[in-house]
Design a protein around this motif. Sequence first.
Motif, PDB file in Angstrom:
ATOM      1  N   THR A 168       9.025   4.374 -13.220  1.00  0.00           N
ATOM      2  CA  THR A 168      10.227   3.569 -13.003  1.00  0.00           C
ATOM      3  C   THR A 168       9.951   2.309 -12.186  1.00  0.00           C
ATOM      4  O   THR A 168      10.658   1.311 -12.310  1.00  0.00           O
ATOM      5  N   THR A 169       8.917   2.326 -11.364  1.00  0.00           N
ATOM      6  CA  THR A 169       8.581   1.162 -10.537  1.00  0.00           C
ATOM      7  C   THR A 169       7.748   0.140 -11.300  1.00  0.00           C
ATOM      8  O   THR A 169       8.055  -1.056 -11.289  1.00  0.00           O
ATOM      9  N   TYR A 170       6.691   0.606 -11.955  1.00  0.00           N
ATOM     10  CA  TYR A 170       5.748  -0.313 -12.587  1.00  0.00           C
ATOM     11  C   TYR A 170       6.029  -0.567 -14.066  1.00  0.00           C
ATOM     12  O   TYR A 170       5.563  -1.566 -14.612  1.00  0.00           O
ATOM     13  N   LEU A 171       6.774   0.312 -14.711  1.00  0.00           N
ATOM     14  CA  LEU A 171       7.075   0.144 -16.141  1.00  0.00           C
ATOM     15  C   LEU A 171       8.571   0.332 -16.422  1.00  0.00           C
ATOM     16  O   LEU A 171       8.966   1.143 -17.252  1.00  0.00           O
ATOM     17  N   PRO A 172       9.432  -0.420 -15.764  1.00  0.00           N
ATOM     18  CA  PRO A 172      10.869  -0.180 -15.919  1.00  0.00           C
ATOM     19  C   PRO A 172      11.389  -0.502 -17.325  1.00  0.00           C
ATOM     20  O   PRO A 172      12.380   0.106 -17.765  1.00  0.00           O
ATOM     21  N   LYS A 173      10.766  -1.406 -18.045  1.00  0.00           N
ATOM     22  CA  LYS A 173      11.230  -1.730 -19.395  1.00  0.00           C
ATOM     23  C   LYS A 173      10.887  -0.629 -20.398  1.00  0.00           C
ATOM     24  O   LYS A 173      11.543  -0.505 -21.422  1.00  0.00           O
ATOM     25  N   VAL A 174       9.889   0.159 -20.094  1.00  0.00           N
ATOM     26  CA  VAL A 174       9.519   1.267 -20.976  1.00  0.00           C
ATOM     27  C   VAL A 174      10.329   2.513 -20.629  1.00  0.00           C
ATOM     28  O   VAL A 174      10.812   3.211 -21.515  1.00  0.00           O
TER      29      VAL A 174
ATOM     30  N   PRO B 156       0.804  -1.231   0.000  1.00  0.00           N
ATOM     31  CA  PRO B 156       0.000   0.000   0.000  1.00  0.00           C
ATOM     32  C   PRO B 156       0.836   1.280   0.000  1.00  0.00           C
ATOM     33  O   PRO B 156       0.455   2.268  -0.617  1.00  0.00           O
ATOM     34  N   ASP B 157       1.993   1.252   0.671  1.00  0.00           N
ATOM     35  CA  ASP B 157       2.848   2.449   0.707  1.00  0.00           C
ATOM     36  C   ASP B 157       3.395   2.759  -0.684  1.00  0.00           C
ATOM     37  O   ASP B 157       3.421   3.919  -1.113  1.00  0.00           O
ATOM     38  N   ARG B 158       3.840   1.724  -1.394  1.00  0.00           N
ATOM     39  CA  ARG B 158       4.362   1.913  -2.750  1.00  0.00           C
ATOM     40  C   ARG B 158       3.257   2.428  -3.671  1.00  0.00           C
ATOM     41  O   ARG B 158       3.476   3.320  -4.484  1.00  0.00           O
ATOM     42  N   ARG B 159       2.065   1.902  -3.520  1.00  0.00           N
ATOM     43  CA  ARG B 159       0.957   2.337  -4.364  1.00  0.00           C
ATOM     44  C   ARG B 159       0.619   3.803  -4.094  1.00  0.00           C
ATOM     45  O   ARG B 159       0.370   4.578  -5.016  1.00  0.00           O
ATOM     46  N   ALA B 160       0.597   4.193  -2.843  1.00  0.00           N
ATOM     47  CA  ALA B 160       0.301   5.583  -2.501  1.00  0.00           C
ATOM     48  C   ALA B 160       1.375   6.517  -3.054  1.00  0.00           C
ATOM     49  O   ALA B 160       1.062   7.586  -3.588  1.00  0.00           O
ATOM     50  N   ARG B 161       2.637   6.115  -2.936  1.00  0.00           N
ATOM     51  CA  ARG B 161       3.724   6.944  -3.464  1.00  0.00           C
ATOM     52  C   ARG B 161       3.637   7.045  -4.988  1.00  0.00           C
ATOM     53  O   ARG B 161       3.850   8.110  -5.562  1.00  0.00           O
TER      54      ARG B 161
END
Length: 83
Positions: free
Chosen positions: A70-76, A55-60
């Motif tokens: 950079t967290t959820y789409l690092p290949k893009v 939840p902390d990562r999602r809020a950030r």
Amino acid sequence: MPISVLEQFRTALAGRSRRLSVGGYARHKARVAARQRQMAAETQDIGEIPAVMDPDRRARAAADFRFFCTTYLPKVFYLEWSP
């Protein structure tokens, strides 16, 4: 003399129009519409949404677009960010 394709088509349509009367066509449309609604409902049911793992990562990520990318789409987003 052979029957032309157009004459065969007209004959087929004439027979069909007699089979599907005005009330029959309305019932046919209703059945087709009901089936399409049923098929759409079946494909839209994807099940339960899983719980958030961090939840902390999602809020950030919701507050910081760069962090989200950079967290959820690092290949893009693999290049360095400009200042």
